[in-house]
Scaffold this active site. Structure first.
Site, PDB file in Angstrom:
ATOM      1  N   SER A   8       4.775   1.889   7.984  1.00  0.00           N
ATOM      2  CA  SER A   8       4.426   0.955   6.908  1.00  0.00           C
ATOM      3  C   SER A   8       5.610   0.666   6.010  1.00  0.00           C
ATOM      4  CB  SER A   8       3.319   1.543   6.035  1.00  0.00           C
ATOM      5  OG  SER A   8       2.095   1.353   6.641  1.00  0.00           O
ATOM      6  N   HIS A  45       0.816  -1.216   0.000  1.00  0.00           N
ATOM      7  CA  HIS A  45       0.000   0.000   0.000  1.00  0.00           C
ATOM      8  C   HIS A  45       0.852   1.270   0.000  1.00  0.00           C
ATOM      9  CE1 HIS A  45       0.459  -0.296   4.455  1.00  0.00           C
ATOM     10  NE2 HIS A  45       0.326   1.010   4.424  1.00  0.00           N
ATOM     11  N   GLY A  82       3.451   5.765   8.857  1.00  0.00           N
ATOM     12  CA  GLY A  82       4.836   6.101   8.553  1.00  0.00           C
ATOM     13  C   GLY A  82       5.757   4.910   8.750  1.00  0.00           C
ATOM     14  N   ASP A 103      -0.112  -7.466   1.065  1.00  0.00           N
ATOM     15  CA  ASP A 103       0.548  -6.183   1.306  1.00  0.00           C
ATOM     16  C   ASP A 103       2.066  -6.262   1.183  1.00  0.00           C
ATOM     17  OD1 ASP A 103       0.179  -3.478   1.626  1.00  0.00           O
ATOM     18  OD2 ASP A 103       0.311  -3.518   3.805  1.00  0.00           O
ATOM     19  N   LEU A 115     -13.243 -22.172  -6.942  1.00  0.00           N
ATOM     20  CA  LEU A 115     -13.923 -22.868  -8.019  1.00  0.00           C
ATOM     21  C   LEU A 115     -14.873 -23.911  -7.444  1.00  0.00           C
ATOM     22  CD1 LEU A 115     -14.161 -23.376 -11.079  1.00  0.00           C
ATOM     23  CD2 LEU A 115     -12.173 -24.860 -10.905  1.00  0.00           C
ATOM     24  N   GLY A 116     -14.363 -24.682  -6.507  1.00  0.00           N
ATOM     25  CA  GLY A 116     -15.228 -25.636  -5.817  1.00  0.00           C
ATOM     26  C   GLY A 116     -15.224 -27.035  -6.392  1.00  0.00           C
ATOM     27  N   VAL A 117     -14.042 -27.492  -6.851  1.00  0.00           N
ATOM     28  CA  VAL A 117     -13.968 -28.889  -7.283  1.00  0.00           C
ATOM     29  C   VAL A 117     -12.850 -29.600  -6.527  1.00  0.00           C
ATOM     30  CG1 VAL A 117     -14.804 -28.414  -9.611  1.00  0.00           C
ATOM     31  CG2 VAL A 117     -12.336 -28.466  -9.178  1.00  0.00           C
TER      32      VAL A 117
END
Lengths: 329, 384
Positions: A185, A82, A183, A113, A242-244
Site C-alpha cells: 500500500s 489509508h 505492505g 485513497d 443535490l439534484g439540480v
C-alpha cells in the site's frame, strides 16, 4: 493496519471482465506478443530500476507497514490515504538503502485513497522520481511495473518488483496484473519513462485484481493536499448529490433549469427558475464553480443556498445525498 | 460586474450550457439547447471536466478493460513462450493421488525416470503416482529425501526415454529478468520475473496453529485448545476449540510446553497423529504441520487472497524469488529463462506475491551425486 489493504469481494468485477473479452477494439496492435517485445520490456525495466528504486520507501505507522515514493528532492512523498489515515501524523520511513528517517502526513483524499506526505529532514536532496501528468496515457494494455515492500521492510530481500499490464483505467484508479499484497500500500506503479502512474491501494481476491490510485486525484487535489486538507466523500467517491441542472440565464445569473425527481433539491423546495446566489456564503458566478462546490462536499453534508425567486431572496438548507446509481459517471 | 470573467460568461451565455450538478448532461437538456451544441462544444467540454474526471482532459477516450487473453498471463502474451514448451512442460510431470488429484509437480532430471519433487508435499511416496505429459504414468520409488533442501529424488518405476531438463546457472539473473514456469499441474506455462534478491530463508520450525490453555486440564490428563488459527493445519484436520489433546505422535501431553516441544522440532509437511477428547469422547486425527512463520502470520487470515500457500514456505539455504502466478500444486516444477535454460525448481508458494525457487546452484551438484549413487550402488563386498 497490519495488512494495510482493503479487500473488496465484488462480483461485478467478473462481469466487466467477461464483457470486455467480447468487445475488442479494432485499432489495437496484433494480439500476440512476441519474444522480442518481452525482452525489450526486460531491458527497459532493468535500465530504469537502479534509479527509480531509490525513491521507494517503506513506511511504519502504528503497528502496520506500508510503502511510499518520494517525488521531489525536498522530500514530498506520495502514499495511500489509508496508510497515515490522518494529516499531521509522524511516520517512520526507511529508504531502500536502509536510511531511517521521519515523514509527516499532509493532506489526503479518503475518497480515492490518495495521500501526500513530507520527509521532515530538509537538509539534503532526496532521491526522487517524477509523477506522470498524462493520466490518460496509462491505458489498458500498457506495460507497467510495481515496486513495494509487501509484508514490510526486509533488508535481505529488498524491495519487490512486479511487471505487468494495465487492465483498466477509471476516473481515479488503475487496475493492473502486477500482483499486490499488504505492505505494498502506498508504493509506486511506474510507466516505462520511469514516472509514477499509480499508488498501490487495494486488491480483490483474483490475481489480476490489483488497484492503484491513478495520478488524477493527486493532480486534482494537489493544493488541498499540500495544505493538509482531508478530502472526504462517502461511498463511491462521487461527492454529494443535490439534484439540480443549472443554466446561465440571459442576465448571466446561475439559474436552476431543472430539478431531478426525488432529489434533495426537490425536497428542499428548490424549483426551476430559482437563481442561485450563494452556497454557504460563497457567491456563485458560474456553473463550473457551483458544480465544484457541490461535488467537494460529501453526502450527508448540509449546504446553505441563497436563492432568488421572483425578486425575493430566501435561504434554503439542503442535506446532500448519495448520488443515485443510475446517474453515476 | 464581471471584470475578469466576462468573456467567459459571455460565451457561456451564448451556448446556454447547462449541467446537472455533478455529471452527465444526457437527458436533462432541453431539445432547444441541443441544437447549439456544435457552437459551444469546446467550452462545454472544458466546463465538464471539473465535474467528471480528468480522463476527459484528453482526446483519447478511455478504453475498455484489457481482455483476459491480453493480460500478462493471457494466451496472447503467452504465445511468446509457446515454443519453450518442449524444454519446460515436456520436462515436467504431475504427481497425483490414487484418485487422480494433483498433489504437486515434478522436474525430470534423468531420462531413466529420475525426478525431483518438493519433499514436504509427498510424505508418503508409495501413495502417489506420476503422470507424464506423453500420457504414461508409473509408480514412484523414493531414492533420496533431502529435508534441508525440501527435495525428494524419486524414480518412476519402469520408465525410460524421458526428456530431462537442461540446467543453466541462475546466479547471473538480475531483478526484472523474465522467467517461465510450468503450471496447471504440469500442462501449461506462466511467465513472471525475478522479483527480489537471492537470499537464504531462515526457518522457525513447524506449527499446527493452536493456542492452548496455560493450565493443564483439571485431571492433568491433557491440554485444552483455546484458539485455532485460520487456514492452519489444525483447522484442516478438524480440531476445534475446547478439544483436549491427550497424545501427540504417540507421546502423552500434560502441559502446553510439551506440545510445543514435540511440534517445534518436526518439519513442515510432516504428519503427526493426535488423540484428543471432545465432549469427553476420545477422537483422533492426523495433522500435517506447516511452517510456523506462516501459521503465526496468518492467524486471523491476514494473508488473504493468496490462492493457497505451501505447507513448508521457509528454511531454505538459498532461494530465487519470482512473481509467476502459481499454485501450491505447481511446486516442484521447473523454472526456465526465455532461452529455455532451467534455472531452478519451484519450492514454495509463500503468499500472494511470492514464490520461491531453489536456484540450480543450490541443489544440482548434490542431486547428481544422489542419482549417481542410485544408478551405481556400491558393490556388496563378500564376507571372508
Amino acid at each position: 493496519m497490519r495488512t494495510s489493504f482493503h479487500l473488496l469481494l465484488l462480483t461485478f468485477l467478473l462481469s466487466w471482465q467477461a464483457s470486455a473479452a467480447e468487445q475488442r477494439q479494432s485499432n489495437e496492435k496484433p494480439p500476440k506478443t512476441d519474444l522480442s517485445e518481452l525482452l525489450k520490456i526486460q531491458s527497459d525495466v532493468q535500465k530504469l530500476l537502479p534509479r527509480v528504486r531509490q525513491a521507494l520507501v517503506a513506511i511504519q505507522s502504528g503497528d502496520g507497514t506500508a510503502s511510499g515514493v518520494i517525488i521531489s528532492a525536498d522530500g514530498l512523498m506520495l502514499t495511500a490515504a489509508h496508510v497515515p489515515n490522518d494529516p499531521g501524523k509522524d511516520m517512520k520511513v526507511i529508504l531502500e538503502d536502509g536510511t531511517v528517517t521521519t515523514a509527516k502526513s499532509l493532506g489526503l483524499d479518503k475518497t480515492t485513497d490518495a495521500a501526500l506526505a513530507r520527509l521532515k529532514d530538509r537538509g539534503k536532496p532526496w532521491p526522487f522520481v517524477n509523477l506522470s501528468r498524462e493520466v490518460a496515457k496509462a491505458q489498458p494494455g500498457e506495460w507497467c511495473f510495481a515496486l513495494g515492500h509487501p509484508g514490510g521492510f526486509d533488508k535481505a530481500r529488498g524491495p519487490v518488483l512486479r511487471v505487468g499490464r494495465i487492465i483498466k483505467q477509471t476516473a481515479n484508479s488503475l487496475h493492473s496484473d502486477c500482483v499486490l499484497m499488504g505492505g505494498d500500500s502506498g508504493g509506486p506503479l511506474f510507466n516505462f519513462n520511469g514516472e509514477v502512474i499509480g499508488i498501490h491501494s487495494q486488491i480483490w481476491e483474483g490475481r489480476d485484481q490489483n488497484v492503484h490510485v491513478s495520478m488524477a486525484p493527486f493532480l486534482r487535489s494537489w493544493e488541498a493536499m499540500q495544505k493538509s486538507q482531508v478530502i472526504k466523500t462517502w461511498g463511491t467517491g462521487a461527492g454529494g448529490y443535490l439534484g439540480v441542472a443549472t443554466v446561465m440565464n440571459d442576465r448571466l445569473d446561475l439559474e436552476v433549469a431543472d430539478v431531478i425527481d426525488a432529489s434533495p433539491a426537490l425536497e428542499a423546495g428548490i424549483r426551476a427558475g430559482d437563481v442561485i446566489l450563494s452556497v454557504n456564503g460563497e457567491a456563485m458566478t458560474d456553473q463550473q464553480q457551483f458544480s465544484a462546490t457541490v461535488k467537494a462536499r460529501a453526502a450527508g453534508d448540509t449546504l446553505k443556498l441563497r436563492l432568488r425567486t421572483h425578486d425575493k431572496e430566501r435561504d434554503v438548507s439542503v442535506q446532500l445525498a448519495q448520488k443515485p446509481q443510475d446517474e453515476g459517471q | 460586474m464581471f471584470p475578469s470573467n466576462w468573456p467567459k460568461s459571455r460565451r457561456m451565455k451564448d451556448s446556454k450550457q447547462m449541467t446537472k450538478d455533478e455529471f452527465k448532461m444526457t437527458n436533462g437538456r432541453p431539445a432547444a439547447l441541443r441544437a447549439r451544441v456544435p457552437l459551444s462544444f469546446g467550452l462545454r467540454h472544458s466546463a465538464f471536466l471539473v465535474l467528471l474526471s480528468p480522463l476527459l482532459l484528453h482526446a483519447d477516450p478511455p478504453r475498455l478493460p484489457l481482455p483476459q487473453e491480453d493480460r500478462t498471463n493471457g494466451k496472447h502474451t503467452l504465445a511468446a513462450v509457446e515454443r519453450l514448451k518442449p524444454l519446460t512442460v515436456a520436462c515436467a510431470a504431475r504427481i497425483e493421488s490414487p484418485l487422480g488429484r494433483a498433489i504437486c509437480t515434478a522436474t525430470i532430471v534423468g531420462e531413466d525416470g529420475y525426478v525431483l519433487i518438493k519433499a514436504s508435499e509427498v510424505p508418503e511416496v508409495h501413495k502417489t503416482r506420476i503422470k507424464f505429459s506423453d500420457g504414461r504414468s508409473a509408480d514412484l520409488r523414493e531414492v533420496h529425501r533431502e529435508t534441508r533442501l525440501d527435495l525428494l529424488l524419486a524414480q518412476a518405476v519402469g520408465i525410460t526415454g524421458l526428456r530431462a531438463v537442461s540446467f543453466g546457472g541462475a546466479h547471473s539473473l538480475g531483478l526484472g529478468q523474465w522467467l517461465c514456469s510450468v503450471a496447471d499441474a504440469g500442462k501449461e506455462t506462466r511467465i513472471g520475473i525475478v522479483s527480489a534478491k537471492f537470499r537464504r530463508i531462515p526457518g522457525e520450525g513447524a506449527a499446527m496453529g493452536i493456542r492452548m490453555d496455560a493450565k493443564a486440564s483439571k485431571d492433568g490428563k491433557g491440554v485444552r485448545i483455546v484458539g485455532i488459527a485460520s487456514e492452519s493445519p489444525a483447522e484442516a484436520a478438524g480440531l476445534q476449540e475446547d478439544d483436549v489433546l491427550i497424545t501427540i505422535a504417540g507421546e502423552k501431553v500434560g502441559a502446553q510446553d510439551r506440545v510445543y516441544d514435540i511440534v517445534r522440532k518436526r518439519q513442515p509437511g510432516e504428519i503427526i497423529d493426535i488423540h484428543y477428547l471432545r465432549k469427553d469422547k476420545e477422537e483422533s486425527c492426523r495433522v500435517r504441520l506447516a511452517s510456523r512463520s506462516k501459521v503465526l502470520n496468518n492467524w486471523e487470515g491476514e494473508d488473504f487472497a493468496n490462492g493457497g500457500v505451501s505447507l513448508r514456505s521457509d528454511n531454505f539455504p538459498e532461494v530465487l524469488q519470482h512473481d509467476i502466478p502459481l499454485l501450491p500444486a505447481d511446486m516442484g516444477g521447473p523454472v526456465a529463462t526465455l532461452e529455455g535454460k532451467v534455472v531452478g525448481i519451484n519450492i514454495a508458494r509463500v503468499d500472494r506475491v511470492t514464490t520461491f525457487a531453489l536456484p540450480v546452484e543450490a541443489f544440482w551438484t548434490e542431486a547428481q551425486l544422489w542419482i549417481k549413487a542410485d544408478r551405481h550402488p556400491p558393490k556388496a563386498v563378500l564376507a571372508q
